[in-house]
Design a protein around this motif. Structure first.
Motif, PDB file in Angstrom:
ATOM      1  N   THR A   1       0.820  -1.214   0.000  1.00  0.00           N
ATOM      2  CA  THR A   1       0.000   0.000   0.000  1.00  0.00           C
ATOM      3  C   THR A   1       0.851   1.260   0.000  1.00  0.00           C
ATOM      4  O   THR A   1       0.459   2.283  -0.576  1.00  0.00           O
ATOM      5  CB  THR A   1      -0.923   0.010   1.233  1.00  0.00           C
ATOM      6  N   TYR A   2       2.018   1.176   0.632  1.00  0.00           N
ATOM      7  CA  TYR A   2       2.898   2.341   0.750  1.00  0.00           C
ATOM      8  C   TYR A   2       4.275   1.954   0.218  1.00  0.00           C
ATOM      9  O   TYR A   2       5.180   1.611   0.984  1.00  0.00           O
ATOM     10  CB  TYR A   2       2.987   2.791   2.215  1.00  0.00           C
ATOM     11  N   PRO A   3       4.450   1.978  -1.096  1.00  0.00           N
ATOM     12  CA  PRO A   3       5.685   1.452  -1.699  1.00  0.00           C
ATOM     13  C   PRO A   3       6.914   2.304  -1.453  1.00  0.00           C
ATOM     14  O   PRO A   3       8.032   1.783  -1.445  1.00  0.00           O
ATOM     15  CB  PRO A   3       5.349   1.393  -3.192  1.00  0.00           C
ATOM     16  N   GLY A   4       6.757   3.616  -1.245  1.00  0.00           N
ATOM     17  CA  GLY A   4       7.920   4.484  -1.096  1.00  0.00           C
ATOM     18  C   GLY A   4       7.888   5.305   0.177  1.00  0.00           C
ATOM     19  O   GLY A   4       6.893   5.344   0.904  1.00  0.00           O
ATOM     20  N   SER A   5       9.017   5.982   0.443  1.00  0.00           N
ATOM     21  CA  SER A   5       9.107   6.816   1.633  1.00  0.00           C
ATOM     22  C   SER A   5       8.121   7.967   1.583  1.00  0.00           C
ATOM     23  O   SER A   5       7.568   8.374   2.606  1.00  0.00           O
ATOM     24  CB  SER A   5      10.528   7.362   1.779  1.00  0.00           C
TER      25      SER A   5
ATOM     26  N   SER B   1       3.699  10.781   4.000  1.00  0.00           N
ATOM     27  CA  SER B   1       2.438  11.479   3.807  1.00  0.00           C
ATOM     28  C   SER B   1       1.351  10.900   4.705  1.00  0.00           C
ATOM     29  O   SER B   1       0.555  11.641   5.295  1.00  0.00           O
ATOM     30  CB  SER B   1       2.009  11.394   2.336  1.00  0.00           C
ATOM     31  N   PHE B   2       1.326   9.575   4.833  1.00  0.00           N
ATOM     32  CA  PHE B   2       0.316   8.949   5.698  1.00  0.00           C
ATOM     33  C   PHE B   2       0.493   9.401   7.144  1.00  0.00           C
ATOM     34  O   PHE B   2      -0.484   9.768   7.817  1.00  0.00           O
ATOM     35  CB  PHE B   2       0.406   7.433   5.621  1.00  0.00           C
ATOM     36  N   TYR B   3       1.719   9.355   7.635  1.00  0.00           N
ATOM     37  CA  TYR B   3       1.947   9.726   9.036  1.00  0.00           C
ATOM     38  C   TYR B   3       1.603  11.188   9.275  1.00  0.00           C
ATOM     39  O   TYR B   3       1.075  11.555  10.332  1.00  0.00           O
ATOM     40  CB  TYR B   3       3.401   9.446   9.427  1.00  0.00           C
ATOM     41  N   ALA B   4       1.880  12.053   8.320  1.00  0.00           N
ATOM     42  CA  ALA B   4       1.545  13.467   8.476  1.00  0.00           C
ATOM     43  C   ALA B   4       0.035  13.651   8.590  1.00  0.00           C
ATOM     44  O   ALA B   4      -0.457  14.397   9.452  1.00  0.00           O
ATOM     45  CB  ALA B   4       2.096  14.260   7.295  1.00  0.00           C
ATOM     46  N   GLN B   5      -0.725  12.950   7.747  1.00  0.00           N
ATOM     47  CA  GLN B   5      -2.180  13.052   7.800  1.00  0.00           C
ATOM     48  C   GLN B   5      -2.733  12.433   9.087  1.00  0.00           C
ATOM     49  O   GLN B   5      -3.675  12.966   9.687  1.00  0.00           O
ATOM     50  CB  GLN B   5      -2.791  12.361   6.584  1.00  0.00           C
TER      51      GLN B   5
ATOM     52  N   LEU C   1      10.967  13.966   7.600  1.00  0.00           N
ATOM     53  CA  LEU C   1      10.532  14.887   6.560  1.00  0.00           C
ATOM     54  C   LEU C   1       9.299  14.327   5.852  1.00  0.00           C
ATOM     55  O   LEU C   1       9.211  13.126   5.619  1.00  0.00           O
ATOM     56  CB  LEU C   1      11.653  15.102   5.549  1.00  0.00           C
ATOM     57  N   HIS C   2       8.360  15.226   5.510  1.00  0.00           N
ATOM     58  CA  HIS C   2       7.139  14.729   4.893  1.00  0.00           C
ATOM     59  C   HIS C   2       6.549  15.652   3.835  1.00  0.00           C
ATOM     60  O   HIS C   2       5.467  15.402   3.325  1.00  0.00           O
ATOM     61  CB  HIS C   2       6.072  14.483   5.970  1.00  0.00           C
TER      62      HIS C   2
ATOM     63  N   VAL D   1      12.644  11.095   4.876  1.00  0.00           N
ATOM     64  CA  VAL D   1      12.984  10.066   5.853  1.00  0.00           C
ATOM     65  C   VAL D   1      11.697   9.621   6.517  1.00  0.00           C
ATOM     66  O   VAL D   1      11.036  10.411   7.193  1.00  0.00           O
ATOM     67  CB  VAL D   1      13.978  10.593   6.904  1.00  0.00           C
ATOM     68  N   ALA D   2      11.293   8.410   6.312  1.00  0.00           N
ATOM     69  CA  ALA D   2      10.060   7.913   6.911  1.00  0.00           C
ATOM     70  C   ALA D   2      10.166   6.412   7.122  1.00  0.00           C
ATOM     71  O   ALA D   2      10.216   5.649   6.163  1.00  0.00           O
ATOM     72  CB  ALA D   2       8.855   8.246   6.038  1.00  0.00           C
ATOM     73  N   GLU D   3      10.241   6.012   8.362  1.00  0.00           N
ATOM     74  CA  GLU D   3      10.240   4.589   8.665  1.00  0.00           C
ATOM     75  C   GLU D   3       8.837   4.031   8.444  1.00  0.00           C
ATOM     76  O   GLU D   3       7.827   4.714   8.630  1.00  0.00           O
ATOM     77  CB  GLU D   3      10.654   4.375  10.126  1.00  0.00           C
ATOM     78  N   ARG D   4       8.755   2.783   8.052  1.00  0.00           N
ATOM     79  CA  ARG D   4       7.438   2.177   7.870  1.00  0.00           C
ATOM     80  C   ARG D   4       6.782   1.889   9.216  1.00  0.00           C
ATOM     81  O   ARG D   4       5.554   1.890   9.318  1.00  0.00           O
ATOM     82  CB  ARG D   4       7.559   0.888   7.062  1.00  0.00           C
TER      83      ARG D   4
END
Length: 422
Positions: A75-79, A84-88, A230-231, A241-244
């Motif tokens: 569902t979330y292939p890239g950083s 973006s998901f975590y920011a929302q 960063l988002h 930079v976004a850890e899963r």
């Protein structure tokens, strides 16, 4: 003549039974020695547990809800998608009634969950044969320090501008600042990952955060680096930079557990298939950090109490049996003029002598055994004199009570009845 014969007869009976009494006495002394070892060990852990509960972890665990999210690659292939998901998600959680602040982090304090990476400090150049110092690193979202109640000693925390337009900023912990820049301000100093070269990206220190115990309550505060997550869409893909897997931390104005369902619904509004794990309060995380010491303490307390009870019952049985087997002798002594107080002291002394022998052996054994507990002790010595003294007094008190009961019965004997019954 009758009295002399009675004394000889009583003495003969007592002597005949001495091997059995001696064997039982040795067993009781061993039980008391074991009780002291276990009770002293649990006493050390009680003091250690109390000390751990008084440790300042470097953050405020009250009213903070935590949960772990792990984004699937499909569902979330890239950083960029993950960030973006975590920011929302954070935006929705912050808008919930009762939420004071919310943020995200790669690892929670006290869990040792973080990364260790090598960094070159600009004003600490490395020799050709040196390796960069390994530093503990966490990535955090904006408002992290306020959410966890981590105080800033100097400078500032990350602001929206630090994540919207990458500034390569970094916040260091106070212990790391003391290590590399003792007596001076670290603000404006720079560092880079790995060994510096012409392509290195340098990060500038913008703030100094208070020390946090990341590796456990019993461990000293960890020198740390905090980098922003960063988002912003305008950021380059290689800069995001976004850890899963991240922990969401939510400070509330209401009991944290009351917001579990609203927070879950806010996240599921973005992705109803997303699993959430490790839903707990930060206070629970702090409690679990001392759980190993607490569990070991509880087990040893139970074992020590059982051993002490067995030792007390055994001591009572030995002394009571001795009184029963020496009834005629005691009767003769009292007939010859021995007062009741003297008879009671004689019996009580027998019990306390056994107890003293057990305590002496127990102290020697405990001095060696408690050293094994060194790894789970905090702020207390394995041979702490206060603990050993307190436990010894406790065991002597229990032994005195166990011996006093048959001693009182011996002192209450009627010499005429004692001789008649024999």
């Amino acid at each position: 003549p009758n009295i002399g014969a009675a004394l000889r007869d009583a003495s003969g009976r007592t002597t005949a039974g001495r091997p059995g009494v001696r064997a039982r006495g040795v067993l009781v002394a061993a039980q008391l020695a074991l009780a002291l070892v276990l009770t002293a060990s649990s006493g050390l852990l009680v003091r250690s547990f109390a000390a751990l509960r008084c440790v300042d972890p470097g953050f405020d665990p009250g009213n903070v809800l935590t949960l772990r999210l792990s984004l699937p690659t499909a569902t979330y292939p890239g950083s960029r998608e993950a960030a973006s998901f975590y920011a929302q998600a954070l935006e929705r959680v912050r808008a919930l009634p009762g939420v004071v602040a919310a943020s995200a982090v790669t690892g929670l304090p006290l869990t040792a969950d973080g990364s260790n990476n090598g960094y070159t400090i600009e004003d600490h150049p490395l020799h050709p044969d040196q390796v960069p110092p390994i530093l503990f690193t966490e990535y955090v979202a904006p408002d992290f320090f306020r959410t966890l109640g981590i105080l800033l000693a100097e400078g500032r925390a990350f602001e929206p501008g630090d994540v919207e337009q990458p500034t390569n900023s970094v916040v260091v912990s106070a212990s790391l600042a003391r290590r590399f820049w003792p007596g001076s301000s670290p603000l404006g100093r720079r560092l880079t990952g790995g060994i510096a070269d012409g392509d290195s990206v340098w990060h500038t220190v913008i703030g100094v955060a208070g020390d946090v115990r990341y590796r456990g309550l019993e461990q000293e505060p960890t020198p740390m680096l905090y980098f922003p997550i960063l988002h912003q869409e305008s950021a380059g893909e290689d800069q995001v930079v976004a850890e899963r897997a991240l922990y969401l931390v939510v400070r509330t104005a209401v009991p944290p557990v009351s917001l579990v369902d609203p927070v879950r619904e806010a996240i599921w509004a973005l992705d109803p298939s997303l699993p959430m794990a490790e839903i707990r309060t930060l206070a629970d995380v702090e409690w679990q950090a001392s759980a190993r010491t607490g569990l070991t303490m509880l087990l040893l307390l139970v074992a020590g109490a059982l051993a002490l009870a067995l030792g007390a019952v055994g001591l009572y049985g030995v002394v009571a049996h001795s009184v029963s087997s020496r009834t005629r002798e005691i009767g003769v002594r009292m007939a010859l003029g021995a007062d009741r107080a003297r008879v009671g002291r004689m019996v009580l002394g027998q019990g306390l002598t056994l107890a003293a022998a057990g305590l002496a052996c127990g102290v020697l054994a405990a001095l060696g055994v408690t050293r094994v507990l060194r790894s789970v002790l905090y702020d207390v010595s394995p041979v702490d004199p206060i603990t050993f003294f307190t436990v010894s007094v406790l065991l002597l008190a229990v032994a005195a009570v166990a011996s006093w009961l048959p001693a009182r019965r011996a002192a209450a004997l009627d010499p005429i009845e004692a001789l008649r019954n024999e």
